[in-house]
Design an enzyme around this catalytic site. Structure first.
Site, PDB file in Angstrom:
ATOM      1  N   LYS A 155       0.709  -1.040   0.156  1.00  0.00           N
ATOM      2  CA  LYS A 155      -0.162  -0.008   0.088  1.00  0.00           C
ATOM      3  C   LYS A 155       1.004   1.375  -0.082  1.00  0.00           C
ATOM      4  CE  LYS A 155      -3.582  -0.306   3.110  1.00  0.00           C
ATOM      5  NZ  LYS A 155      -4.217  -0.295   4.055  1.00  0.00           N
ATOM      6  N   LYS A 193       2.046  -4.200  10.899  1.00  0.00           N
ATOM      7  CA  LYS A 193       0.915  -3.950  11.388  1.00  0.00           C
ATOM      8  C   LYS A 193       1.057  -4.691  13.001  1.00  0.00           C
ATOM      9  CE  LYS A 193      -3.305  -3.287  10.041  1.00  0.00           C
ATOM     10  NZ  LYS A 193      -3.529  -2.211   8.882  1.00  0.00           N
ATOM     11  N   THR A 244      -9.204   8.023   4.671  1.00  0.00           N
ATOM     12  CA  THR A 244      -9.315   6.968   4.106  1.00  0.00           C
ATOM     13  C   THR A 244     -10.486   7.125   3.252  1.00  0.00           C
ATOM     14  OG1 THR A 244      -8.256   5.893   5.870  1.00  0.00           O
ATOM     15  CG2 THR A 244      -9.068   4.294   4.426  1.00  0.00           C
ATOM     16  N   ASN A 303     -15.134   4.302  10.519  1.00  0.00           N
ATOM     17  CA  ASN A 303     -14.038   5.514  10.106  1.00  0.00           C
ATOM     18  C   ASN A 303     -14.162   5.731   8.794  1.00  0.00           C
ATOM     19  OD1 ASN A 303     -11.061   6.171   9.568  1.00  0.00           O
ATOM     20  ND2 ASN A 303     -12.138   7.634  10.769  1.00  0.00           N
TER      21      ASN A 303
HETATM   22  N1  GLU Z   1      -4.824   1.199   9.534  1.00  0.00           N
HETATM   23  C1  GLU Z   1      -4.654   1.980   8.232  1.00  0.00           C
HETATM   24  C2  GLU Z   1      -4.466   1.115   7.120  1.00  0.00           C
HETATM   25  O1  GLU Z   1      -4.830  -0.015   7.153  1.00  0.00           O
HETATM   26  C3  GLU Z   1      -3.531   3.213   8.386  1.00  0.00           C
HETATM   27  C4  GLU Z   1      -2.419   2.732   8.583  1.00  0.00           C
HETATM   28  C5  GLU Z   1      -1.394   4.105   8.820  1.00  0.00           C
HETATM   29  O2  GLU Z   1      -2.048   5.204   8.675  1.00  0.00           O
HETATM   30  O3  GLU Z   1      -0.108   3.740   9.203  1.00  0.00           O
HETATM   31  O4  GLU Z   1      -4.292   1.554   6.018  1.00  0.00           O
END
Ligand code: GLU
Length: 425
Positions: A103, A115, A199, A230
């Protein structure tokens, strides 16, 4: 690889990480990735598991499991959220960490992927218990995290509140002020304007870009959004503001359908006043969750859980376009069916990259000590997401494949460059 016999057209994946590897393998083959680089990416760089004894409000001690997986730091410090949920486990965290690597690379950010998570049910815990758990987790991970090492953020079950606790615990261990150790902080303590909606905003930007490629006018398009947290709530609001009619919304408490369009502003007011859930909102008739996924709409935005679009559901999907607000909502089995049906899928590692993109802007502002207006953040975000969309779209076309594999190829090109430039010893 763990597979079982299937009912659809391709093998099914019991493990989420296997589902990541399945896509990686397809993309690696089409792109011609070297086996050495593929092997590096098939194995996360670091996996940490901790046990966290917490004094509960009833005076009893409960021991929680905490995880953090750093998948890659090839392109920069690792980046990725922390999830609080009962189904958090090694495999899921590993899969989500690899997705963060891809990503961040797709969004062209100078980050690797990670993660974390804690196996717990945050809805059943008091604020005090959650604060102690977050601070215990941060203390246990104090050598993993760091503003130039590994930078967490909110994910399912966490928010700015937990990030503020995390900074506090990290600052105490390291005796200083390190706002850049995490992102998604509340505005006023180093958080960025625009981060909360980011997001959902990225989902909106990628939906509009895809509709344009498909020659569809957003003002004539209907949409169903699964998830009203969110990601989903902001996505529904922003898509609605672009003229799209949102015919179905849903969360873990209820799913609603209204052919004429749901009043999203009223739904947003309702959840704000009713404990953040849609249950009891009367803006549509109640339907089953899977009926939202197979509803007669033009655009489907799964913005809740992983693995909701299975092979069976995919066979029944009527939308022309799917934009993945959630991480991993579509199984590899479903991918094959959607491709066969000619449904365009804007994959998670592109579509929900708006969150981590504004996380990056938050971290830049923290390092800089100077803060931008919301307009500035949004403009930078929109430009970044549009660029990422074009790269992925073009790679999909150039390699005669889906947008998902196009997105993996986009990421692989960057990570491969990083690995080769740095060298392997
Ligand atoms: N938890 C979000 C994701 O899956 C944001 C991750 C972030 O901002 O580091 O993209």
């Amino acid at each position: 690889m763990t597979t079982k016999t299937n009912t659809t057209t391709a093998e099914q994946h019991d493990s989420m990480f296997d589902a990541v590897l399945a896509r990686l393998d397809v993309a690696a083959k089409i792109y011609g990735l070297s086996d050495d680089v593929a092997n590096i990416l098939r194995n996360p760089q670091k996996q940490v598991k901790v046990s966290l004894p917490i004094m509960m409000d009833n005076g009893k001690v409960e021991v929680f499991e905490g995880f953090r997986t750093v998948h890659s730091t090839v392109l920069g410090p690792s980046k990725g959220g922390i999830r609080y949920a009962m189904d958090v486990n090694d495999d899921e965290v590993k899969a989500l960490s690899a997705w963060m690597t891809f990503k961040c690379a797709v969004a062209n950010l100078p980050y690797g992927g990670a993660k974390g998570g804690i196996k717990c049910d945050p809805r059943k815990m008091s604020v005090g218990e959650l604060e102690r758990l977050t601070k215990a987790y941060t203390t246990a991970m104090a050598d993993v995290f760091g503003p130039s090492r590994d930078i967490p953020a909110p994910d399912m079950g966490t928010s700015g509140r937990e990030m503020a606790w995390l900074v506090d615990a990290y600052n105490k261990v390291h005796r200083g002020n390190f706002p850049g150790v995490t992102t998604g902080k509340p505005v006023g303590m180093g958080g960025s304007l625009g981060r909360d909606a980011a997001t959902g905003r990225g989902v909106m930007v990628s939906t509009l870009a895809a509709l344009k490629k498909m020659n569809l006018d957003p003002k004539t398009v209907t949409c169903a959004v699964q998830g009203f947290g969110n990601v989903g709530s902001h996505a529904a609001r922003l898509l609605n503001e672009q003229g799209m009619v949102i015919c179905a919304i849903g969360d873990h408490t209820t799913t609603l359908w209204n052919e004429k369009g749901i009043d999203i502003q009223a739904a947003l007011r309702y959840v704000k006043e009713n404990g953040n859930v849609l249950k009891g909102f009367t803006g549509g008739v109640e339907i089953k969750p899977h009926e939202l996924l197979t509803a007669k709409v033009d655009v489907l935005v799964p913005a809740a859980l992983q693995n909701v679009i299975t092979g069976e559901i995919a066979l029944d999907i009527k939308a022309k376009l799917i934009v993945e607000g959630a991480n991993g909502p579509t199984t590899p089995e479903a991918d094959a069916i959607l491709q066969e049906k000619g449904i365009v899928v804007v994959p998670d590692i592109l579509a929900n990259g708006g969150g981590v993109t504004v996380s990056y802007f938050e971290w830049v502002q923290n390092n800089y000590g100077y803060y931008w207006s919301e307009e500035e953040v949004n403009a930078k975000h929109d430009a970044c997401m549009s660029n990422a969309f074009e790269h992925v779209w073009n790679n999909g076309k150039q390699y005669k494949t889906t947008m998902r594999i196009g997105a993996y190829i986009t990421a692989l090109m960057k990570v491969e460059f990083g690995i080769k430039a740095k060298g392997i010893y």
